[in-house]
Design a protein around this motif. Structure first.
Motif, PDB file in Angstrom:
ATOM      1  N   SER A   1      17.543 -14.277  59.358  1.00  0.00           N
ATOM      2  CA  SER A   1      17.337 -15.718  59.476  1.00  0.00           C
ATOM      3  C   SER A   1      15.882 -16.050  59.211  1.00  0.00           C
ATOM      4  CB  SER A   1      17.764 -16.222  60.854  1.00  0.00           C
ATOM      5  OG  SER A   1      16.963 -15.647  61.873  1.00  0.00           O
ATOM      6  N   ARG A   2      15.663 -17.260  58.673  1.00  0.00           N
ATOM      7  CA  ARG A   2      14.326 -17.770  58.405  1.00  0.00           C
ATOM      8  C   ARG A   2      14.315 -19.268  58.720  1.00  0.00           C
ATOM      9  NH1 ARG A   2      13.795 -13.155  58.392  1.00  0.00           N
ATOM     10  NH2 ARG A   2      12.856 -11.755  56.838  1.00  0.00           N
ATOM     11  N   SER A   3      13.127 -19.790  58.997  1.00  0.00           N
ATOM     12  CA  SER A   3      12.971 -21.209  59.311  1.00  0.00           C
ATOM     13  C   SER A   3      12.566 -21.981  58.067  1.00  0.00           C
ATOM     14  CB  SER A   3      11.910 -21.398  60.396  1.00  0.00           C
ATOM     15  OG  SER A   3      12.322 -20.816  61.609  1.00  0.00           O
ATOM     16  N   TYR A   4      13.166 -23.180  57.877  1.00  0.00           N
ATOM     17  CA  TYR A   4      12.836 -24.053  56.762  1.00  0.00           C
ATOM     18  C   TYR A   4      12.768 -25.501  57.255  1.00  0.00           C
ATOM     19  CZ  TYR A   4      13.895 -20.038  53.857  1.00  0.00           C
ATOM     20  OH  TYR A   4      13.875 -18.777  53.305  1.00  0.00           O
ATOM     21  N   SER A   5      11.795 -26.227  56.746  1.00  0.00           N
ATOM     22  CA  SER A   5      11.661 -27.633  57.100  1.00  0.00           C
ATOM     23  C   SER A   5      12.775 -28.457  56.470  1.00  0.00           C
ATOM     24  CB  SER A   5      10.307 -28.169  56.624  1.00  0.00           C
ATOM     25  OG  SER A   5       9.253 -27.525  57.288  1.00  0.00           O
ATOM     26  N   VAL A   6      13.182 -29.505  57.164  1.00  0.00           N
ATOM     27  CA  VAL A   6      14.220 -30.414  56.666  1.00  0.00           C
ATOM     28  C   VAL A   6      13.546 -31.499  55.829  1.00  0.00           C
ATOM     29  CG1 VAL A   6      16.012 -32.059  57.322  1.00  0.00           C
ATOM     30  CG2 VAL A   6      15.708 -29.942  58.646  1.00  0.00           C
ATOM     31  N   ALA A   7      13.961 -31.609  54.576  1.00  0.00           N
ATOM     32  CA  ALA A   7      13.392 -32.632  53.691  1.00  0.00           C
ATOM     33  C   ALA A   7      14.068 -33.976  53.883  1.00  0.00           C
ATOM     34  CB  ALA A   7      13.510 -32.193  52.236  1.00  0.00           C
ATOM     35  N   ALA A   8      15.355 -33.952  54.187  1.00  0.00           N
ATOM     36  CA  ALA A   8      16.116 -35.182  54.417  1.00  0.00           C
ATOM     37  C   ALA A   8      17.304 -34.837  55.293  1.00  0.00           C
ATOM     38  CB  ALA A   8      16.582 -35.801  53.098  1.00  0.00           C
ATOM     39  N   SER A   9      17.752 -35.817  56.048  1.00  0.00           N
ATOM     40  CA  SER A   9      18.811 -35.562  57.015  1.00  0.00           C
ATOM     41  C   SER A   9      19.580 -36.839  57.296  1.00  0.00           C
ATOM     42  CB  SER A   9      18.190 -35.012  58.310  1.00  0.00           C
ATOM     43  OG  SER A   9      19.124 -34.993  59.365  1.00  0.00           O
TER      44      SER A   9
ATOM     45  N   VAL B   1      -1.530 -43.025  59.517  1.00  0.00           N
ATOM     46  CA  VAL B   1      -1.087 -41.638  59.419  1.00  0.00           C
ATOM     47  C   VAL B   1      -1.640 -41.020  58.148  1.00  0.00           C
ATOM     48  CG1 VAL B   1       0.908 -40.112  59.150  1.00  0.00           C
ATOM     49  CG2 VAL B   1       1.009 -42.021  60.763  1.00  0.00           C
ATOM     50  N   GLN B   2      -2.265 -39.860  58.291  1.00  0.00           N
ATOM     51  CA  GLN B   2      -2.757 -39.093  57.155  1.00  0.00           C
ATOM     52  C   GLN B   2      -1.978 -37.786  57.089  1.00  0.00           C
ATOM     53  OE1 GLN B   2      -5.416 -39.695  54.709  1.00  0.00           O
ATOM     54  NE2 GLN B   2      -4.143 -38.056  53.850  1.00  0.00           N
ATOM     55  N   LEU B   3      -1.361 -37.531  55.941  1.00  0.00           N
ATOM     56  CA  LEU B   3      -0.633 -36.298  55.682  1.00  0.00           C
ATOM     57  C   LEU B   3      -1.458 -35.438  54.732  1.00  0.00           C
ATOM     58  CD1 LEU B   3       2.822 -37.965  54.888  1.00  0.00           C
ATOM     59  CD2 LEU B   3       1.949 -37.299  57.138  1.00  0.00           C
ATOM     60  N   VAL B   4      -1.545 -34.133  55.007  1.00  0.00           N
ATOM     61  CA  VAL B   4      -2.263 -33.210  54.134  1.00  0.00           C
ATOM     62  C   VAL B   4      -1.370 -32.004  53.904  1.00  0.00           C
ATOM     63  CG1 VAL B   4      -4.365 -31.896  53.720  1.00  0.00           C
ATOM     64  CG2 VAL B   4      -4.453 -33.955  55.156  1.00  0.00           C
ATOM     65  N   ALA B   5      -0.996 -31.766  52.636  1.00  0.00           N
ATOM     66  CA  ALA B   5      -0.043 -30.712  52.312  1.00  0.00           C
ATOM     67  C   ALA B   5      -0.628 -29.719  51.330  1.00  0.00           C
ATOM     68  CB  ALA B   5       1.229 -31.318  51.703  1.00  0.00           C
ATOM     69  N   GLY B   6      -0.239 -28.466  51.504  1.00  0.00           N
ATOM     70  CA  GLY B   6      -0.554 -27.434  50.539  1.00  0.00           C
ATOM     71  C   GLY B   6       0.725 -26.809  50.031  1.00  0.00           C
ATOM     72  N   GLY B   7       1.007 -26.924  48.723  1.00  0.00           N
ATOM     73  CA  GLY B   7       2.195 -26.307  48.132  1.00  0.00           C
ATOM     74  C   GLY B   7       3.483 -26.777  48.768  1.00  0.00           C
ATOM     75  N   SER B   8       4.339 -25.814  49.156  1.00  0.00           N
ATOM     76  CA  SER B   8       5.633 -26.163  49.740  1.00  0.00           C
ATOM     77  C   SER B   8       5.500 -26.775  51.130  1.00  0.00           C
ATOM     78  CB  SER B   8       6.534 -24.921  49.815  1.00  0.00           C
ATOM     79  OG  SER B   8       5.968 -23.922  50.632  1.00  0.00           O
ATOM     80  N   GLY B   9       4.284 -26.776  51.688  1.00  0.00           N
ATOM     81  CA  GLY B   9       4.063 -27.446  52.968  1.00  0.00           C
ATOM     82  C   GLY B   9       4.284 -28.942  52.914  1.00  0.00           C
ATOM     83  N   VAL B  10       4.497 -29.479  51.712  1.00  0.00           N
ATOM     84  CA  VAL B  10       4.752 -30.906  51.590  1.00  0.00           C
ATOM     85  C   VAL B  10       6.140 -31.293  52.103  1.00  0.00           C
ATOM     86  CG1 VAL B  10       5.803 -30.972  49.285  1.00  0.00           C
ATOM     87  CG2 VAL B  10       4.334 -32.861  50.024  1.00  0.00           C
ATOM     88  N   VAL B  11       7.042 -30.346  52.247  1.00  0.00           N
ATOM     89  CA  VAL B  11       8.437 -30.699  52.543  1.00  0.00           C
ATOM     90  C   VAL B  11       8.574 -31.547  53.813  1.00  0.00           C
ATOM     91  CG1 VAL B  11      10.753 -29.822  53.015  1.00  0.00           C
ATOM     92  CG2 VAL B  11       9.341 -28.734  51.255  1.00  0.00           C
ATOM     93  N   PRO B  12       8.068 -31.118  54.985  1.00  0.00           N
ATOM     94  CA  PRO B  12       8.226 -31.989  56.160  1.00  0.00           C
ATOM     95  C   PRO B  12       7.408 -33.272  56.056  1.00  0.00           C
ATOM     96  CG  PRO B  12       6.782 -30.151  56.676  1.00  0.00           C
ATOM     97  CD  PRO B  12       7.373 -29.864  55.323  1.00  0.00           C
TER      98      PRO B  12
END
Length: 258
Positions: free
Chosen positions: A64-72, A130-141
């Motif tokens: 098992s692995r953890s993944y952020s939900v992009a939409a729900s 709100v300020q969002l800062v993402a690197g690569g796939s970290g943008v998903v959540p």
């Protein structure tokens, strides 16, 4: 300065195991796939939540692995719930290569969730920007937060600073382009290759770029940072140097096992 009203958080949905059926899978970036899952028992989740995905081999071995939900979307009387994930493949990974390369419509997975309470954004909870800062796939959540903000018609200022290798590596490119405008300020930093005519230099995100492209500490934004461990640690440190309070900085990081 008057204190900001504190709104009570809604009751948390108790995490549970769910059986998900793959409705669609398609390439998201050269190394990632978007997975659209039908989940009849899904209760819905907050923007920023994640799930554990469990695979079981014919011999009974489980991973098992953890993944952020992009939409729900929660299940209703007439339709199953829906969960959208975006999975980046790690060549030496145990789970992600199967999810990206082998998974097909009709296949089933087990999901445990929704999980996470600290790294979430809720419409109407705060009037602060709100300020969002993402690197690569970290943008998903963070994409999930931006999309929830847009869907709610929330008037809180939102900005996303997104560091990504090349234009082809931008997750949810069409959706982010559609959100960009009054509801979302989007700043891209390309680290390896930029589009033709891009006005900025190609290279890693720096402290100076972070200072120039994010909401100033004086405005007391709530900041969400997601990416690799090194990226998150560097950005969180720079933010504090720029005057942001540690309690205003929410972080989530991913490691090497995917």
């Amino acid at each position: 300065m008057s204190a900001e009203p504190v709104l009570s958080a809604p009751p948390r949905t108790r995490p549970a195991w769910h059986v998900a059926t793959v409705a669609e899978t398609r390439r998201e970036t050269p190394s990632a796939a978007r997975l659209v899952l039908d989940v009849p028992t899904w209760p819905g989740s907050e923007a920023g939540a994640h799930v554990d995905v469990r695979l079981t081999a014919p011999d009974g071995y489980q991973a098992s692995r953890s993944y952020s939900v992009a939409a729900s979307a929660p299940a209703t009387a007439t339709a199953p719930g829906r969960v959208v994930l975006a999975v980046d493949e790690l060549p030496d990974g145990e789970v992600s290569p199967f999810l990206v390369r082998e998974l097909r419509a009709g296949d089933q997975l087990e999901l445990h969730g929704p999980l996470g309470a600290f790294f979430v954004w809720r419409p109407g909870e705060s009037s602060r920007p709100v300020q969002l800062v993402a690197g690569g796939s970290g943008v998903v959540p963070l994409y999930a937060m931006a999309a929830a903000h847009g869907a709610a018609g929330d008037d809180v200022p939102f900005r996303l600073l997104y560091s990504v290798r090349t234009p082809a590596d931008v997750y949810f490119a069409d959706e982010l382009a559609a959100l960009t405008g009054p509801a979302l300020g989007l700043d891209l930093v390309y680290t390896r290759e930029a589009p033709d005519g891009w006005p900025d230099a190609v290279g890693r995100l720096t402290r100076d770029t972070l200072a120039a492209r994010t909401i100033a500490a004086a405005e007391r934004p709530r900041v969400y940072v997601c990416g690799s461990t090194g990226f998150v640690e560097a950005v969180a440190g720079w933010l504090q140097e720029l005057g942001h309070q540690p309690g205003d900085i929410h972080t989530e990081r991913f490691g090497g096992l995917r």
